[in-house]
Design a protein around this motif. Structure first.
Motif, PDB file in Angstrom:
ATOM      1  N   PRO A 168      -4.619  15.353 -12.552  1.00 29.60           N
ATOM      2  CA  PRO A 168      -3.420  14.545 -12.282  1.00 29.60           C
ATOM      3  C   PRO A 168      -3.694  13.362 -11.361  1.00 29.60           C
ATOM      4  O   PRO A 168      -3.144  12.275 -11.562  1.00 29.60           O
ATOM      5  CB  PRO A 168      -2.464  15.553 -11.628  1.00 29.60           C
ATOM      6  N   GLY A 169      -4.540  13.558 -10.353  1.00 28.04           N
ATOM      7  CA  GLY A 169      -4.846  12.462  -9.440  1.00 28.04           C
ATOM      8  C   GLY A 169      -5.536  11.302 -10.136  1.00 28.04           C
ATOM      9  O   GLY A 169      -5.235  10.137  -9.873  1.00 28.04           O
ATOM     10  N   ALA A 170      -6.457  11.616 -11.048  1.00 27.68           N
ATOM     11  CA  ALA A 170      -7.156  10.569 -11.776  1.00 27.68           C
ATOM     12  C   ALA A 170      -6.209   9.832 -12.713  1.00 27.68           C
ATOM     13  O   ALA A 170      -6.297   8.602 -12.864  1.00 27.68           O
ATOM     14  CB  ALA A 170      -8.321  11.178 -12.567  1.00 27.68           C
ATOM     15  N   VAL A 171      -5.301  10.555 -13.354  1.00 26.56           N
ATOM     16  CA  VAL A 171      -4.324   9.927 -14.247  1.00 26.56           C
ATOM     17  C   VAL A 171      -3.399   9.000 -13.453  1.00 26.56           C
ATOM     18  O   VAL A 171      -3.117   7.875 -13.879  1.00 26.56           O
ATOM     19  CB  VAL A 171      -3.500  10.997 -14.997  1.00 26.56           C
ATOM     20  N   ALA A 172      -2.963   9.462 -12.292  1.00 27.54           N
ATOM     21  CA  ALA A 172      -2.096   8.631 -11.456  1.00 27.54           C
ATOM     22  C   ALA A 172      -2.820   7.360 -11.024  1.00 27.54           C
ATOM     23  O   ALA A 172      -2.224   6.276 -10.976  1.00 27.54           O
ATOM     24  CB  ALA A 172      -1.637   9.425 -10.236  1.00 27.54           C
ATOM     25  N   TYR A 173      -4.100   7.491 -10.726  1.00 32.96           N
ATOM     26  CA  TYR A 173      -4.890   6.332 -10.304  1.00 32.96           C
ATOM     27  C   TYR A 173      -5.009   5.308 -11.436  1.00 32.96           C
ATOM     28  O   TYR A 173      -5.045   4.099 -11.204  1.00 32.96           O
ATOM     29  CB  TYR A 173      -6.278   6.800  -9.882  1.00 32.96           C
ATOM     30  N   SER A 174      -5.053   5.781 -12.678  1.00 35.90           N
ATOM     31  CA  SER A 174      -5.202   4.889 -13.827  1.00 35.90           C
ATOM     32  C   SER A 174      -3.874   4.318 -14.315  1.00 35.90           C
ATOM     33  O   SER A 174      -3.858   3.538 -15.268  1.00 35.90           O
ATOM     34  CB  SER A 174      -5.885   5.632 -14.978  1.00 35.90           C
ATOM     35  N   THR A 175      -2.789   4.710 -13.703  1.00 36.73           N
ATOM     36  CA  THR A 175      -1.457   4.285 -14.137  1.00 36.73           C
ATOM     37  C   THR A 175      -0.898   3.234 -13.193  1.00 36.73           C
ATOM     38  O   THR A 175      -0.902   3.412 -11.974  1.00 36.73           O
ATOM     39  CB  THR A 175      -0.506   5.492 -14.202  1.00 36.73           C
ATOM     40  N   GLN A 176      -0.402   2.137 -13.763  1.00 34.96           N
ATOM     41  CA  GLN A 176       0.167   1.052 -12.964  1.00 34.96           C
ATOM     42  C   GLN A 176       1.593   1.401 -12.529  1.00 34.96           C
ATOM     43  O   GLN A 176       2.228   2.288 -13.099  1.00 34.96           O
ATOM     44  CB  GLN A 176       0.176  -0.247 -13.782  1.00 34.96           C
ATOM     45  N   THR A 203      -6.074   1.808 -17.927  1.00 34.47           N
ATOM     46  CA  THR A 203      -7.449   2.324 -17.941  1.00 34.47           C
ATOM     47  C   THR A 203      -7.385   3.807 -18.259  1.00 34.47           C
ATOM     48  O   THR A 203      -6.350   4.447 -18.078  1.00 34.47           O
ATOM     49  CB  THR A 203      -8.165   2.143 -16.578  1.00 34.47           C
ATOM     50  N   LEU A 204      -8.504   4.330 -18.728  1.00 36.76           N
ATOM     51  CA  LEU A 204      -8.650   5.761 -18.932  1.00 36.76           C
ATOM     52  C   LEU A 204      -9.576   6.268 -17.825  1.00 36.76           C
ATOM     53  O   LEU A 204     -10.632   5.671 -17.585  1.00 36.76           O
ATOM     54  CB  LEU A 204      -9.255   6.053 -20.313  1.00 36.76           C
ATOM     55  N   PRO A 205      -9.212   7.338 -17.116  1.00 39.94           N
ATOM     56  CA  PRO A 205     -10.044   7.779 -15.991  1.00 39.94           C
ATOM     57  C   PRO A 205     -11.472   8.095 -16.411  1.00 39.94           C
ATOM     58  O   PRO A 205     -11.706   8.764 -17.415  1.00 39.94           O
ATOM     59  CB  PRO A 205      -9.336   9.044 -15.512  1.00 39.94           C
ATOM     60  N   GLU A 206     -12.421   7.597 -15.625  1.00 45.36           N
ATOM     61  CA  GLU A 206     -13.828   7.921 -15.864  1.00 45.36           C
ATOM     62  C   GLU A 206     -14.315   8.965 -14.861  1.00 45.36           C
ATOM     63  O   GLU A 206     -14.853   9.998 -15.231  1.00 45.36           O
ATOM     64  CB  GLU A 206     -14.705   6.676 -15.738  1.00 45.36           C
TER      65      GLU A 206
END
Length: 445
Positions: free
Chosen positions: A139-147, A154-157
């Motif tokens: 969830p943290g990575a998805v939130a980071y990739s969401t404006q 972006t898609l989380p790497e």
């Protein structure tokens, strides 16, 4: 172009997880076909790092799977950020896929809408493999990739959650437990500092700009946690911000090696690797040299723990990268780029990242992959700590356009603290200096 020569662990990781039975048709019932963009040519622009090495080493796998030819380059981080921003601004970027440092460029890329929203692609079963498993991303990575507007451009790497390295032998010699809070960290570091033996309780980034992310690591433990409020107003001279700065100053002034005012991660790593520091808070990607017995005096003696808790909260700083698809690419190339993103961020490559010590994967499944863990270059407690650090991670830098200026300005004040300056005074001066820069940036949105 940049070539990474640290081959041993990375090549081992590349070979450890050969692409399994990833077939051209994902399954008989699906309309999806990996060959749906056969014959396309794709240009990929990556930041030079161990993860990019893994992707390029295994690129032929993608080309054979899809029939798409890939031209990939990897460029040192600072140059890469400048290059893709300049090319995007011309409206004619030379790439279709680009790796983006979200902790630096997220708001810049989002505001300009340089990258395509991948949400419609995820939802389109005709171009998305049934094995993609979007729910597997943390969830943290998805939130980071969401404006902020909801676009996922972006898609989380990978995620880069900071944690704490510690020297097991130094702690055991004085019967000191691994600290759970920042106050305990200061007490332990103070007790372990012995300049006569060139041993210090703590090492951390003191160099201007680089030091800001250590200060925000402390700030995340307060009630405030952030440097920008919900209205995009700067809040870096509050009592919580001062507390974090004073904790930073105490550790760096009283417990760190001489010259640490000029330390970036490399000098910190060297000090810890030589057995001259008991604690070090930084990113997980620096562990490989520490576990190399040919280079390190602390190989097999390094412990890993989540960042200590503050007086009000328990979080560690989070940084990370995502892959974007250029909005300027043709529809056919966008389709090919989406296939590349699915492969690049797929479960196999994410497990390769973990096995090769290339940072924390953005997918949860990598941490359950026993083959990757057993065949990796790090002990199991490293992997366990990495997962725990991800669970408590929050962004370590504000999501603003002038991130570099923010780090330069606040960082100058933090550097002055090591020399003995007053925390409240330095933060007030830095806040007053940076506030008009932030306000001007926000007016430009």
């Amino acid at each position: 172009m940049f070539k990474i020569t640290r081959r041993g662990a990375l090549q081992g990781a590349a070979g450890l997880l050969a692409m399994p039975a990833l077939v051209e048709k994902a399954n008989a019932q699906s309309a999806f076909d990996w060959k749906l963009a056969r014959g396309e040519k794709l240009e990929v622009s990556l930041t030079a790092n161990p993860r990019s090495v893994i992707l390029i080493q295994n690129q032929k796998e993608f080309e054979e799977l899809t029939g798409i030819k890939v031209g990939a380059e990897q460029i040192p981080e600072q140059q890469h950020r400048q290059k893709f921003a300049i090319e995007f601004s011309t409206g004619r970027p030379s790439f279709d896929v680009v790796g983006i440092s979200l902790h630096v460029n997220k708001r810049q890329v989002g505001r300009a809408k340089w990258c395509a929203d991948v949400r419609p692609m995820i939802a389109d079963a005709s171009i998305t493999s049934p094995d993609f498993d979007f729910a597997d991303f943390t969830p943290g990575a998805v939130a980071y990739s969401t404006q902020p507007d909801g676009r996922m451009d972006t898609l989380p790497e990978f995620a880069d959650p900071w944690f704490m390295y510690y020297n097991k032998d130094l702690l055991a010699a004085k019967n000191i437990a691994v600290p759970k809070t920042f106050d305990e960290l200061y007490t332990a570091a103070k007790a372990l500092t012995d300049p006569s033996k060139q041993v210090y309780g703590f090492v951390g980034r003191g160099l201007r700009n680089a030091n800001v992310v250590l200060w925000t690591s402390f700030l995340l433990g307060t009630q405030q946690m952030d440097t920008i409020d919900s209205n995009m107003k700067l809040i870096t001279d509050t009592p919580d911000a001062v507390w974090a700065a004073e904790m930073y100053a105490k550790l760096m002034r009283e417990c760190a090696p001489p010259g640490s005012i000029g330390f970036n991660w490399n000098e910190c790593q060297t000090s810890f690797m030589q057995g001259r520091a008991a604690f070090w808070i930084d990113g997980p990607g620096f562990a490989a040299p520490l576990e190399d017995p040919k280079r390190s005096r602390v190989a097999g003696k390094t412990g890993y723990a989540v960042a200590p808790a503050g007086p009000a909260n328990h979080h560690g700083a989070l940084f990370g990268n995502g892959f974007g698809i250029s909005e300027m690419s043709s529809p056919a190339r966008k389709k090919a780029a989406w296939l590349y993103l699915q492969w690049a961020t797929g479960k196999v490559n994410q497990a390769r990242y973990l096995a090769g010590g290339a940072g924390a994967p953005a997918r949860q499944s990598a941490f359950r992959n026993e083959q990757a863990i057993r065949g990796g270059v790090f002990p199991p407690d490293y992997v366990k700590t990495l997962g725990e650090a991800l669970a408590i991670a929050r962004p370590g830098l504000p999501e603003i356009v002038p991130v570099t200026e923010f780090r330069d300005t606040i960082g100058a004040g933090l550097t002055n603290l090591i020399g003995g300056a007053d925390a409240a005074t330095e933060l007030r001066k830095a806040t007053e200096a940076f506030r008009p820069v932030l306000e001007a940036s926000e007016r430009a949105t």
